[in-house]
Design an enzyme around this catalytic site. Structure first.
Site, short mmCIF file in Angstrom:
data_model
loop_
_atom_site.label_atom_id
_atom_site.label_comp_id
_atom_site.label_asym_id
_atom_site.label_seq_id
_atom_site.Cartn_x
_atom_site.Cartn_y
_atom_site.Cartn_z
N HIS A 47 48.63 44.81 43.87
CA HIS A 47 47.17 44.91 43.79
C HIS A 47 46.84 46.15 42.95
O HIS A 47 46.20 47.09 43.41
CB HIS A 47 46.58 44.99 45.20
CG HIS A 47 45.13 44.58 45.31
ND1 HIS A 47 44.68 43.62 46.17
CD2 HIS A 47 44.02 45.01 44.65
CE1 HIS A 47 43.36 43.48 46.06
NE2 HIS A 47 42.93 44.32 45.13
N ASN A 101 39.92 34.28 44.89
CA ASN A 101 38.91 35.30 45.16
C ASN A 101 37.62 34.86 44.48
O ASN A 101 37.60 34.65 43.27
CB ASN A 101 39.31 36.67 44.60
CG ASN A 101 40.49 37.27 45.35
OD1 ASN A 101 40.98 36.70 46.32
ND2 ASN A 101 40.94 38.43 44.90
C1 FCB Z 1 38.17 42.31 43.69
C2 FCB Z 1 39.37 43.16 44.05
C3 FCB Z 1 39.21 43.95 45.33
C4 FCB Z 1 37.80 44.48 45.48
C5 FCB Z 1 36.79 43.39 45.25
C6 FCB Z 1 35.35 43.84 45.43
O1 FCB Z 1 38.16 42.12 42.31
O2 FCB Z 1 40.52 42.35 44.19
O3 FCB Z 1 40.18 44.96 45.35
O4 FCB Z 1 37.62 45.55 44.66
O5 FCB Z 1 36.93 42.86 43.97
#
Ligand code: FCB
Length: 462
Positions: free
Chosen positions: A118, A293
């Site tokens: 990450h 995501n």
């Molecule tokens: C995503 C990231 C996470 C967080 C969210 C708001 O892009 O994976 O770490 O910052 O956005």
């Protein structure tokens, strides 16, 4: 409600955003340490040096997860804690921290879901070119193998990369994330090497044995794309942005090829010195699930200006993103469009894969504060999550094999270039004292988990 039995309701977090303890137990430096300590890069000069001090407050945070009733917790491993220089023997103390975390989760019947990367690349690897170098993909696979060896008996869910688009385009293209390069060519090399790293790591994990029940996937940030107006120019711009933001990652992973129509803008993708024979086979190795995501949809217009304004996000495509008319936004300025999640999940299902899907992140920042009674009333977050859970449910009803949903985030934390100014947590963090206060949304989410779906109307408690 149509959420399947055993649905994994969880929360997500990432190492650099919460851990702190950046100089402890042999941890090396990552690109985010360097970047956040470079003046002007992060709002207010914030850094992850202390963050939520999670490294020292592990037990307290585990208890918090229990109180929330979480079924699963997605966290990331800090590569520089395991390999301070990005190569060689693992640092036992680094592994021990994550073993303690996993043990604590299992004792509380919370399923651990590990993200191997990450964004906190060891600085030593960046010094050699970072993700613009093929070597980094190979190093990543080695690192992945080391972590898997230590945790494969106790962790069932494995995510190789978090959001390679963000790593490549914000880190190497727009320069707003570490390591801060502003070069489209580098962003393309990084894209390929990140995907290759994923493929090589996946190969390692597959051949390492371990528990046959373990599942391995990748997490992409995906956004449906719509033209701003019904015009040929906007439709064309939307196609290109979709090519950059979505297809550049989905096509190689699920079809073993880069999208042909993007070669016109990104000829580097056709360069056999970058994309070598066999790479796309490695990248398209079968996955067990896809992690999604979802934060926003992109509404796109043709950019008839200099190309610079938007050029930042989608360079070279003569396209710019605009706010959809009348949309409400979060504290990030992102339009709130829950139906975009249904649209996205259905598209994945129809065009790419019938594999199980986890929403590995979804959530929102609002300007939360603790009121004098010591509570945090974040109705906006409840409404946001409620609408998105329902949007996900709609996709389930239409046949998407959704297995879990991880709210971003467990705690307020270091929001990258925005520092501590954006609060995404279900739990409020008073950074001066490190006191944690579960927000109203945390209590509400506990109820969602208990019922396996949101209550009848947003905010309703039973
Ligand atoms: C995503 C990231 C996470 C967080 C969210 C708001 O892009 O994976 O770490 O910052 O956005």
């Amino acid at each position: 409600m149509s959420f399947p039995d055993g649905f994994l309701w969880g929360a997500a977090a990432a190492a650099y955003q919460i851990e702190g303890a950046v100089d402890e137990d042999g941890r090396g430096t990552s690109v985010w340490d360097t970047f956040s300590h470079t003046p002007g890069k992060v709002l207010h000069g914030d850094t992850g040096d202390i963050a939520c001090d999670h490294y020292h407050r592990l037990e307290e945070d585990l208890d918090l997860m229990s109180e929330l009733g979480l079924r699963a917790y997605r966290f990331s491993i800090a590569w520089p804690r395991i390999q301070p220089e990005g190569r060689g023997e693992p640092n036992q103390k680094g592994l021990d921290f994550y073993k303690r975390l996993v043990e604590g989760l299992r004792q509380r019947s919370i399923v651990p879901a590990v993200t191997l990367y990450h964004w906190d690349l060891p600085q030593a690897l960046e010094d050699r070119g970072g993700w613009t170098r093929r070597e980094t993909a190979e190093r990543f696979a080695e690192y992945a193998g080391l972590v898997y060896e230590a945790l494969s008996d106790t962790v069932p869910v494995w995510i190789t990369l978090n959001e390679p688009w963000v790593s490549a385009w914000l880190g190497y293209g727009a320069g707003v994330h570490a390591p801060g390069h502003t070069d489209t060519g580098k962003a393309l090399s990084a894209t390929h090497h990140l995907l290759l790293g994923h493929g090589l790591a996946l190969g390692r994990l597959r051949s390492a044995g371990g528990n046959p029940e373990n599942r391995v996937g990748i997490t992409l940030n995906l956004s449906p794309v719509r033209p701003g107006k019904e015009s040929k120019g906007d439709a064309e711009a939307a196609r290109k942005v979709d090519g950059n933001a979505n297809r550049l990652y989905l096509d190689p992973l699920f079809r073993g090829e880069y999208p042909q129509d993007m070669f016109d803008y990104y000829p580097r993708l056709a360069d056999p010195a970058l994309v070598r024979e066999g790479d796309l086979q490695a990248i398209s190795r079968p996955l067990d699930f896809l992690g999604v995501n979802y934060y926003m949809r992109h509404t796109v217009r043709e950019d008839t200006g200099s190309g610079r304004a938007s050029g930042m996000l989608f360079p070279g495509l003569r396209a710019k993103t605009v706010q959809p008319h009348g949309a409400e936004t979060t504290a990030m300025g992102w339009a709130i469009e829950p139906d975009g999640l249904t649209e996205l999940l259905l598209r994945l299902h129809r065009e790419y894969t019938g594999l199980p899907i986890y929403i590995t992140e979804n959530g929102a920042a609002f300007h939360d504060y603790a009121n004098p009674e010591g509570t945090v009333t974040d109705e906006e977050r409840i409404a946001f999550l409620d609408a998105h859970f329902r949007a996900a449910e709609e996709a389930v009803r239409e046949g998407v094999d959704l297995r879990g949903y991880f709210v971003w985030s467990l705690l307020d934390n270091f929001e990258w270039a925005e520092g501590y100014s954006r609060r995404f947590g279900l739990v409020y963090v008073d950074y001066a004292t490190q006191r944690r206060i579960p927000k109203e949304s945390a209590h509400w989410y506990r109820e969602v988990i208990r019922r396996n779906g949101p209550p009848q109307s947003a905010g309703e408690e039973s």
